[in-house]
Design a protein around this motif. Sequence first.
Motif, PDB file in Angstrom:
ATOM      1  N   ASP A  38      19.663  -1.151 -29.754  1.00  0.00           N
ATOM      2  CA  ASP A  38      20.197  -1.869 -28.594  1.00  0.00           C
ATOM      3  C   ASP A  38      21.130  -3.000 -29.025  1.00  0.00           C
ATOM      4  OD1 ASP A  38      18.364  -0.857 -26.166  1.00  0.00           O
ATOM      5  OD2 ASP A  38      17.143  -1.067 -27.963  1.00  0.00           O
ATOM      6  N   GLU A  63      21.220  -0.648 -20.614  1.00  0.00           N
ATOM      7  CA  GLU A  63      22.184  -0.373 -21.681  1.00  0.00           C
ATOM      8  C   GLU A  63      22.390   1.123 -21.848  1.00  0.00           C
ATOM      9  OE1 GLU A  63      23.227  -2.150 -26.104  1.00  0.00           O
ATOM     10  OE2 GLU A  63      21.134  -2.030 -25.472  1.00  0.00           O
ATOM     11  N   LYS A  64      21.308   1.903 -21.736  1.00  0.00           N
ATOM     12  CA  LYS A  64      21.430   3.356 -21.818  1.00  0.00           C
ATOM     13  C   LYS A  64      22.304   3.883 -20.683  1.00  0.00           C
ATOM     14  CE  LYS A  64      17.610   5.713 -22.889  1.00  0.00           C
ATOM     15  NZ  LYS A  64      17.691   6.207 -24.285  1.00  0.00           N
ATOM     16  N   TRP A 100      22.854   0.765 -37.156  1.00  0.00           N
ATOM     17  CA  TRP A 100      21.848   1.168 -36.165  1.00  0.00           C
ATOM     18  C   TRP A 100      21.821   2.678 -35.971  1.00  0.00           C
ATOM     19  CZ3 TRP A 100      23.729   3.462 -31.640  1.00  0.00           C
ATOM     20  CH2 TRP A 100      25.112   3.323 -31.424  1.00  0.00           C
ATOM     21  N   CYS A 158      23.771   5.482 -28.520  1.00  0.00           N
ATOM     22  CA  CYS A 158      22.965   4.520 -27.772  1.00  0.00           C
ATOM     23  C   CYS A 158      22.152   5.228 -26.697  1.00  0.00           C
ATOM     24  CB  CYS A 158      23.848   3.454 -27.144  1.00  0.00           C
ATOM     25  SG  CYS A 158      22.948   2.268 -26.114  1.00  0.00           S
ATOM     26  N   CYS A 200      18.876   3.810 -27.841  1.00  0.00           N
ATOM     27  CA  CYS A 200      18.590   2.518 -27.215  1.00  0.00           C
ATOM     28  C   CYS A 200      17.345   2.622 -26.328  1.00  0.00           C
ATOM     29  CB  CYS A 200      19.785   2.047 -26.391  1.00  0.00           C
ATOM     30  SG  CYS A 200      21.214   1.564 -27.400  1.00  0.00           S
ATOM     31  N   SER A 220      17.768  -3.637 -34.006  1.00  0.00           N
ATOM     32  CA  SER A 220      17.525  -2.481 -33.139  1.00  0.00           C
ATOM     33  C   SER A 220      18.822  -1.769 -32.775  1.00  0.00           C
ATOM     34  CB  SER A 220      16.830  -2.934 -31.858  1.00  0.00           C
ATOM     35  OG  SER A 220      17.704  -3.765 -31.105  1.00  0.00           O
ATOM     36  N   PRO A 249      15.037  -6.765 -27.458  1.00  0.00           N
ATOM     37  CA  PRO A 249      15.159  -5.920 -28.649  1.00  0.00           C
ATOM     38  C   PRO A 249      15.246  -6.757 -29.913  1.00  0.00           C
ATOM     39  CG  PRO A 249      16.748  -5.294 -26.949  1.00  0.00           C
ATOM     40  CD  PRO A 249      16.178  -6.610 -26.544  1.00  0.00           C
TER      41      PRO A 249
END
Length: 237
Positions: free
Chosen positions: A53, A202-203, A122, A193, A197, A51, A47
């Motif tokens: 993320d 990460e999600k 973000w 997120c 994201c 971003s 990313p």
Amino acid sequence: MTERTRRVRWAAGSAVALALLFAGAATVASARDDADHHAAAPAARAPAADSADAGFARDMAVHHQQAVEMSFIVRDRTEDEDVRRLAYDIANTQASQRGMLLGWLDLWELPKAAAGQEPMAWMAAGRHSGHDMAGMPGMKGAYEAHDGSLMPGMATRTELEQLRRASGRQAEVLYLQLMTDHHRGGIDMARGCADLCTVKAEKRLARRMVEGQHSELEAMAGMLAERGAAPRPGKAS
């Protein structure tokens, strides 16, 4: 041992050794092929520094660090086993998640602090990109950092000092109230997120944060009620 028995055992041992050898060779070949496949452009998959993320990883690492700090404080300010157990669980979970977030930033070769970028930027970028972020406290307007509270739900320096000075039931109630605010703000960030994201791992982590902290919110509401108290109204909601 008969000659026939020795031959059977030798054959069986040889078969196992060969199977392990072939399995090892296959694993090495697979790993090499996978490395060759991903070595072409690892940077392109990372990313960008601005971003969602990267922003979530940086901001939630800071957010989690305060939860860990508050949990260690209250463990020294009360003998109540239920509160101490909750504090231990929160500290352990959020320290682990924080390590994952910082590890991703290292993997992406991105800074853990973005110079010139405000916390929650973000999420604002997500709104400007057309994502529906309604209902999130950070999206009702720019969050104004004050007295050490950098993001929604974070306690101020004054509140942390009050927690350090409190003891017994007073410390328990204040911790539960502060952590309730903290979780509410953290849940909103994690939802952001989950929506914005792009890194799947990460999600997934963000969704687990929402589920886990919702469960802890219910537990803390019950613990506050047992102590004749309630969550603070109008905080990070």
